[in-house]
Design a protein around this motif. Sequence first.
Motif, PDB file in Angstrom:
ATOM      1  N   LEU A  59       0.831  -1.219   0.000  1.00 32.83           N
ATOM      2  CA  LEU A  59       0.000   0.000   0.000  1.00 32.83           C
ATOM      3  C   LEU A  59       0.859   1.259   0.000  1.00 32.83           C
ATOM      4  O   LEU A  59       0.566   2.225  -0.715  1.00 32.83           O
ATOM      5  CB  LEU A  59      -0.856   0.036   1.264  1.00 32.83           C
ATOM      6  CG  LEU A  59      -2.235  -0.609   1.218  1.00 32.83           C
ATOM      7  CD1 LEU A  59      -2.842  -0.601   2.606  1.00 32.83           C
ATOM      8  CD2 LEU A  59      -3.148   0.133   0.244  1.00 32.83           C
ATOM      9  N   THR A  60       1.909   1.226   0.817  1.00 34.22           N
ATOM     10  CA  THR A  60       2.799   2.390   0.890  1.00 34.22           C
ATOM     11  C   THR A  60       3.379   2.670  -0.486  1.00 34.22           C
ATOM     12  O   THR A  60       3.440   3.813  -0.936  1.00 34.22           O
ATOM     13  CB  THR A  60       3.916   2.141   1.925  1.00 34.22           C
ATOM     14  OG1 THR A  60       3.308   1.882   3.186  1.00 34.22           O
ATOM     15  CG2 THR A  60       4.848   3.330   2.064  1.00 34.22           C
ATOM     16  N   ASP A  61       3.777   1.600  -1.149  1.00 34.36           N
ATOM     17  CA  ASP A  61       4.320   1.737  -2.501  1.00 34.36           C
ATOM     18  C   ASP A  61       3.297   2.383  -3.438  1.00 34.36           C
ATOM     19  O   ASP A  61       3.623   3.282  -4.223  1.00 34.36           O
ATOM     20  CB  ASP A  61       4.728   0.343  -3.005  1.00 34.36           C
ATOM     21  CG  ASP A  61       5.476   0.418  -4.315  1.00 34.36           C
ATOM     22  OD1 ASP A  61       6.552   1.049  -4.336  1.00 34.36           O
ATOM     23  OD2 ASP A  61       4.988  -0.123  -5.319  1.00 34.36           O
ATOM     24  N   MET A  97       8.882  -2.034  -2.220  1.00 33.89           N
ATOM     25  CA  MET A  97       8.897  -0.630  -2.630  1.00 33.89           C
ATOM     26  C   MET A  97       9.977  -0.326  -3.671  1.00 33.89           C
ATOM     27  O   MET A  97      10.327   0.820  -3.898  1.00 33.89           O
ATOM     28  CB  MET A  97       9.053   0.255  -1.395  1.00 33.89           C
ATOM     29  CG  MET A  97       7.831   0.170  -0.498  1.00 33.89           C
ATOM     30  SD  MET A  97       7.911   1.276   0.892  1.00 33.89           S
ATOM     31  CE  MET A  97       8.175   0.189   2.258  1.00 33.89           C
ATOM     32  N   GLN A  98      10.464  -1.372  -4.299  1.00 36.18           N
ATOM     33  CA  GLN A  98      11.568  -1.272  -5.256  1.00 36.18           C
ATOM     34  C   GLN A  98      11.252  -0.387  -6.458  1.00 36.18           C
ATOM     35  O   GLN A  98      12.138   0.239  -7.015  1.00 36.18           O
ATOM     36  CB  GLN A  98      11.857  -2.669  -5.781  1.00 36.18           C
ATOM     37  CG  GLN A  98      13.300  -2.986  -5.936  1.00 36.18           C
ATOM     38  CD  GLN A  98      13.449  -4.475  -6.212  1.00 36.18           C
ATOM     39  OE1 GLN A  98      12.542  -5.114  -6.729  1.00 36.18           O
ATOM     40  NE2 GLN A  98      14.583  -5.027  -5.871  1.00 36.18           N
ATOM     41  N   ARG A  99       9.960  -0.366  -6.801  1.00 35.89           N
ATOM     42  CA  ARG A  99       9.493   0.360  -7.981  1.00 35.89           C
ATOM     43  C   ARG A  99      10.031   1.791  -8.006  1.00 35.89           C
ATOM     44  O   ARG A  99      10.220   2.376  -9.054  1.00 35.89           O
ATOM     45  CB  ARG A  99       7.963   0.377  -7.918  1.00 35.89           C
ATOM     46  CG  ARG A  99       7.248   0.740  -9.162  1.00 35.89           C
ATOM     47  CD  ARG A  99       5.884   0.043  -9.188  1.00 35.89           C
ATOM     48  NE  ARG A  99       5.028   0.409  -8.063  1.00 35.89           N
ATOM     49  CZ  ARG A  99       4.042   1.320  -8.143  1.00 35.89           C
ATOM     50  NH1 ARG A  99       3.837   1.951  -9.269  1.00 35.89           N
ATOM     51  NH2 ARG A  99       3.278   1.571  -7.111  1.00 35.89           N
ATOM     52  N   VAL A 141       5.555   6.438   7.608  1.00 35.50           N
ATOM     53  CA  VAL A 141       6.270   5.601   8.569  1.00 35.50           C
ATOM     54  C   VAL A 141       5.523   4.279   8.675  1.00 35.50           C
ATOM     55  O   VAL A 141       4.387   4.234   9.136  1.00 35.50           O
ATOM     56  CB  VAL A 141       6.325   6.277   9.959  1.00 35.50           C
ATOM     57  CG1 VAL A 141       7.153   5.439  10.926  1.00 35.50           C
ATOM     58  CG2 VAL A 141       6.886   7.692   9.862  1.00 35.50           C
ATOM     59  N   GLU A 142       6.153   3.207   8.200  1.00 32.90           N
ATOM     60  CA  GLU A 142       5.510   1.894   8.273  1.00 32.90           C
ATOM     61  C   GLU A 142       5.990   1.132   9.495  1.00 32.90           C
ATOM     62  O   GLU A 142       7.194   0.995   9.721  1.00 32.90           O
ATOM     63  CB  GLU A 142       5.838   1.054   7.027  1.00 32.90           C
ATOM     64  CG  GLU A 142       5.242  -0.348   7.149  1.00 32.90           C
ATOM     65  CD  GLU A 142       5.688  -1.345   6.073  1.00 32.90           C
ATOM     66  OE1 GLU A 142       6.046  -0.907   4.971  1.00 32.90           O
ATOM     67  OE2 GLU A 142       5.662  -2.547   6.372  1.00 32.90           O
ATOM     68  N   THR A 143       5.052   0.671  10.292  1.00 23.93           N
ATOM     69  CA  THR A 143       5.457  -0.109  11.456  1.00 23.93           C
ATOM     70  C   THR A 143       4.499  -1.261  11.701  1.00 23.93           C
ATOM     71  O   THR A 143       3.295  -1.128  11.508  1.00 23.93           O
ATOM     72  CB  THR A 143       5.547   0.785  12.712  1.00 23.93           C
ATOM     73  OG1 THR A 143       5.784  -0.034  13.838  1.00 23.93           O
ATOM     74  CG2 THR A 143       4.288   1.561  12.950  1.00 23.93           C
TER      75      THR A 143
END
Length: 325
Positions: A59-61, A97-99, A141-143
Amino acid sequence: MGLVDKVLAGDVKAAARLISKIEDETPDALEEMDSIYPHTGKAYVIGVTGPPGAGKSTLTDNLIGFFRKKNMSVGVIAIDPTSALTGGAILGDRIRMQRHNTDKDVFIRSLATRGWIGGLAKATIGAIHVMDAMGKDVIMVETVGSGQIEIDIVKAADTTLVVLTPASGDEIQTMKAGILEAVNIFVINKADKDGADSLKLNLETMLMMTNRRQNDWQPPIILTEAVSDKGTKELAESILSHRDFLVSTGEMQKCRRERARLELLETVQGLLKDFIHRLDEGDYLEKLVDDLLKGRTNPHRAAREITGRIVNELDNTKNRGKVGL
Ligand SMILES: Nc1nc2c(ncn2[C@@H]2O[C@H](COP(=O)(O)OP(=O)(O)OP(=O)(O)O)[C@@H](O)[C@H]2O)c(=O)[nH]1
Ligand SMILES: [Mg+2]
């Protein structure tokens, strides 16, 4: 150019180096942060939390993609409090998130715990400040937080999302009312799986039972399928409308004031703890703990004794012309 100037100019390598220094708590990191602070307070901070594997990184990506289309620069801090034990999901986060790896306006940094959880919270806030000073418009910030969501991170964010999945029934049962109230947007990801609608109903019922007033923000529940980028726009738009809500109601000022106060108090607490541990190389504290166990003192009396000792030490160091803390 010094390290700080490079960070302020948006240099990713310099920022990564400064964040490492903050993690390692090197003495010069403090000095460098002195020059960073005046440049902070502009970024919008989004906390993304939820149980392991819920789809937070995917989702973050997707959200990075959305914000980049709006020409906003993005920072991501991926935190894994369990990494010290398991080796962690950080690699997974990176892959997910490599994209955006080659986009110079996207800066992704992982943070791993090396010790106690408070240290991680401190490093996270430091990393947020660094990315903010670099000029990132949005910082995510992903946690990982299962059941008892990582409330510390919630405190550092302007908007907090919790990512659940149709398999999250148990997590919801153990969510405390205070956490339900702290979350601004609920995401039900993996909506391609059975049970998303009934989870939504469940959540709606729980939310009705929390103490929100009419003018308070009403947290939306958004269904997404992160693997196929479905629901991203709706989610991103509800983040932006939460931001508008905070700004138009003056809540943003209040939030940031509260955050500054917390950071200050936590820093004072940290300094005091360090100072106490340094007293007689820790024996002093251990002796007081012994006395406590044997009933020779009580926590209140022992605390007064410690603070008295700190005041004395400070007086002594002041007289010797040194700074004690
Ligand atoms: N079926 C389905 N799978 C998804 C969806 N979103 C993510 N996944 C998959 O779920 C797995 C975990 O996704 P991540 O994005 O790494 O989840 P995470 O919450 O960041 O995981 P941790 O950081 O390890 O806690 C991956 O295999 C994803 O491909 C979705 O909408 N539907
Ligand atoms: Mg992840």
